[in-house]
Enzyme design. Structure first.
Site, PDB file in Angstrom:
ATOM      1  N   ASN A 137      26.176  68.180  77.359  1.00 13.47           N
ATOM      2  CA  ASN A 137      24.862  67.621  77.008  1.00 13.47           C
ATOM      3  C   ASN A 137      24.164  68.414  75.903  1.00 13.47           C
ATOM      4  O   ASN A 137      22.964  68.229  75.673  1.00 13.47           O
ATOM      5  CB  ASN A 137      23.957  67.517  78.253  1.00 13.47           C
ATOM      6  N   ASP A 138      24.887  69.277  75.213  1.00 12.27           N
ATOM      7  CA  ASP A 138      24.276  70.054  74.130  1.00 12.27           C
ATOM      8  C   ASP A 138      23.674  69.140  73.067  1.00 12.27           C
ATOM      9  O   ASP A 138      22.627  69.453  72.481  1.00 12.27           O
ATOM     10  CB  ASP A 138      25.300  70.978  73.476  1.00 12.27           C
ATOM     11  N   ASP A 159      20.610  74.898  79.777  1.00 10.79           N
ATOM     12  CA  ASP A 159      20.235  73.681  80.494  1.00 10.79           C
ATOM     13  C   ASP A 159      19.982  73.957  81.975  1.00 10.79           C
ATOM     14  O   ASP A 159      20.077  75.104  82.443  1.00 10.79           O
ATOM     15  CB  ASP A 159      21.310  72.608  80.319  1.00 10.79           C
ATOM     16  N   ASP A 328      -0.207  75.000  80.294  1.00 10.87           N
ATOM     17  CA  ASP A 328      -0.255  75.558  78.948  1.00 10.87           C
ATOM     18  C   ASP A 328      -1.648  75.352  78.336  1.00 10.87           C
ATOM     19  O   ASP A 328      -2.300  74.326  78.563  1.00 10.87           O
ATOM     20  CB  ASP A 328       0.805  74.861  78.099  1.00 10.87           C
ATOM     21  N   GLU A 357      -3.115  78.971  81.647  1.00 11.68           N
ATOM     22  CA  GLU A 357      -3.052  79.937  80.546  1.00 11.68           C
ATOM     23  C   GLU A 357      -4.435  80.017  79.897  1.00 11.68           C
ATOM     24  O   GLU A 357      -4.837  79.127  79.157  1.00 11.68           O
ATOM     25  CB  GLU A 357      -2.017  79.516  79.509  1.00 11.68           C
TER      26      GLU A 357
END
Length: 616
Positions: A137-138, A159, A328, A357
């Site tokens: 799956n790269d 992954d 985030d 954050e």
């Protein structure tokens, strides 16, 4: 001719009835705390249709926006059993096509799930750089950027399978919770490994795996009594998100008329959120500005947007069986909107945890953002956010261990002064403490890969109040300087995560001697911490550092731990009478680092640049 017309009508009928609408959430759960559910229905000219459910489910509201491709349908799931229901699309009172919608049963006691807390030690990874468990799956057909390990800012192929393959390593290290930077699809053509410019909020990036793989990761972790924390982004989406490409409403994002394609970069002046003297222009410049050109700023003031994001977060908790969120850029959001988002999730899961954050450099400013803050109450604000990050402690850590002389305000006095302000926080145990993360220079780079300094840093992180978070590879002495070599340098591949790597640090026999020294210290410290409730929830008593030696105690009614950090370049001898109010009648203790028996009766000798954790 008659047969031709009949065939034509049949084909037209089949086309109409096979029309597919995109519906989000793609399915939902019965018996939720909040029974109201907003369905986003998308398709070409979708607003031309009227909608209804064939039975049982009541539609309470329908919103059609200026974009004819959207309908927002609000329903109530109260007293509706799990099952599949038929959503009908009508025109002139005739059913044109239908879509099935499923309500699933929740896991048993899902609402009472326990989030991460101060008993945990969090391990932060960037999945693209941790381990490549499935090279197949790269690269995928439906994502643009392809894998290239030679490019520091490119995708390298790590992954979800790579994480699963090395959970035994994390367990051996003493990790109890995993925070992975985002795993949702990011289809930007460059820098997509970062994954903070997400293009689909209901889909794991196929280069990381599938939604089912993410479920399996959580399951595998829970079998090891470990917790999974999802990195969630509310402030901005990716420019390639399919909804950004076809906005439901113009005010779905903050669009700057004077900017190129609506873009204006945020001023990053987060203090304008609570500055009673701030101008409206400055507030907007920070909160409505975009984080980057590829990250349109989301408008949480729009109720359709806010509901979409609340439901998406809850969907992932239920679907993947999550134990927490790290949010985030929390303090860049519309503060009223993000408070509603946070409260909605915590109302659904009262024992859950969310860490925001809030990267600020004042304890008062960070404390403003924690739930029930007295500082926030000054302007009637409550974020409902359980956990904030101790960035002021991080500020101290990255400089103080290079200061051999504490003088008036240096060295270990920086740590002391940081904790002297703990009174500002409404829940001091829900403070996330860190020496570094994916946005900072590596702590071992800062201190020249010095093992003794690393031991001082980790001793502090692991024994003070709050929730410790460590960054992948620090336990091996990994280096990285983003100021010189770019962000890719602090996000290097974990050695051994790829087939053919010359060093495999996931195994004892594969580590270098230096890596072994770092790892074994970390492993012993983190595993010791696991069972120490005195560290998790005990009180703190600290003593003003002298000669750059910092002494503090964690204690309960039946347990005491004494921590000594000698940041002096020379050996120091402490008169233990100074600490008698905590030592009391104790005569001996055990240093868990050296395993030596320590006398507590007269003086204590500690070598230069070393630490002791003495358990009474």
């Amino acid at each position: 001719m008659k047969n031709f017309v009949s065939i034509l009508m049949l084909l037209l009928s089949m086309t109409l009835f096979s029309q597919t609408a995109k519906i989000e959430p793609p399915f939902w759960y019965a018996e939720m705390h909040n029974p109201e559910l907003q369905l986003m229905v998308y398709g070409e000219n979708m607003s031309q249709y009227e909608v209804r459910f064939s039975n049982t489910i009541e539609i309470t509201d329908i919103v059609k926006t200026e974009n004819p491709n959207y309908i927002f349908v609000t329903i109530t799931t109260e007293n509706v059993s799990p099952g599949t229901y038929e959503l009908q699309f009508l025109k002139d009172n005739k059913i044109i096509f239908t879509e099935s919608y499923e309500l699933r049963a929740r896991r048993e006691n899902s609402a009472l799930r326990k989030g991460f807390d101060s008993s945990d030690l969090i391990y932060l990874i960037m999945p693209d750089r941790f381990a490549n468990g499935n090279p197949d799956n790269d690269n995928t057909d439906d994502t643009v950027e392809k894998a290239n390990r030679e490019e520091p800012s490119g995708r390298h192929g790590g992954d979800i399978q790579g994480i699963i393959d090395h959970l035994d390593y994390l367990e051996e290290l003493g990790v109890t919770a995993l925070w992975s930077t985002p795993l949702l699809e990011d289809n930007e053509p460059i820098f997509s490994y970062h994954t903070y410019a997400q293009s689909d909020y209901y889909k794991i990036d196929p280069r990381f795996g599938t939604n089912a793989d993410y479920q399996r990761l959580a399951s595998e972790m829970h079998q090891r009594d470990m917790k999974l924390i999802m990195d969630y982004v509310t402030n901005h989406w990716g420019s390639k998100h399919w909804m950004i490409q076809d906005l439901p409403t113009k005010d779905w994002i903050h669009y700057w008329e004077d900017g190129e394609e609506g873009f204006q970069r945020s001023s990053h002046k987060m203090t304008t959120q609570f500055d009673s003297n701030a101008s409206e222009a400055d507030k907007e410049a920070c909160m409505n500005g975009w984080f980057d050109t590829t990250m349109p700023d989301i408008n949480q003031k729009n109720p359709l947007v806010l509901k979409y994001m609340i439901q998406n977060a809850i969907w992932w908790v239920e679907f993947a069986d999550l134990d927490g969120f790290r949010v985030d850029t929390y303090s860049y959001n519309d503060k009223e909107g993000i408070a509603k988002w946070t409260k909605a999730i915590m109302d659904e899961y009262p024992n859950f945890n969310i860490a925001g954050e809030v990267w600020m450099h004042s304890q008062a400013q960070m404390a403003y953002w924690q739930k029930d803050s007295k500082i926030g109450a000054i302007d009637n604000y409550n974020s409902h956010l359980p956990t904030v990050m101790d960035f002021t402690l991080h500020d101290a850590i990255v400089v103080m261990f290079a200061e051999d002389d504490q003088e008036w305000d240096k060295g270990m006095l920086r740590a002391y002064e940081n904790f002297a302000n703990d009174f500002l926080y409404p829940d001091i145990n829900n403070i996330l403490v860190l020496a570094g993360n994916h946005d900072t220079n590596r702590i071992n780079e800062i201190y020249g890969a010095d093992l003794n300094t690393y031991k001082m840093v980790m001793t502090l992180i692991a024994t003070v109040r709050g929730i410790p978070q460590v960054y992948y590879g620090d336990e091996l002495g990994m280096l990285g300087n983003k100021d010189v070599n770019g962000d890719g340098d602090i996000r290097q591949d974990f050695p051994g995560g790829w087939k053919g790597d010359p060093i495999n640090a996931f195994t004892a026999e594969g580590r270098t001697a230096e890596q072994t020294d770092f790892f074994e210290f970390s492993k012993n410290l983190f595993n010791w911490r696991k069972s120490k409730s005195v560290i998790h929830t005990g009180k703190t008593m600290q003593f003003v550092p002298q000669n750059n030696v910092y002494v503090y105690f964690r204690y309960t009614d039946d347990s005491t731990v004494m921590v000594v950090i000698n940041n002096n370049a020379e050996t120091q001898t402490l008169d233990l009478k100074r600490f008698q109010e905590v030592i009391k009648a104790h005569k001996t203790g055990t240093d868990i680092i050296s395993e030596a028996q320590i006398s507590l009766e007269n003086t204590l000798r500690i070598d230069a640049k070393t630490t002791m954790i003495i358990e009474f």
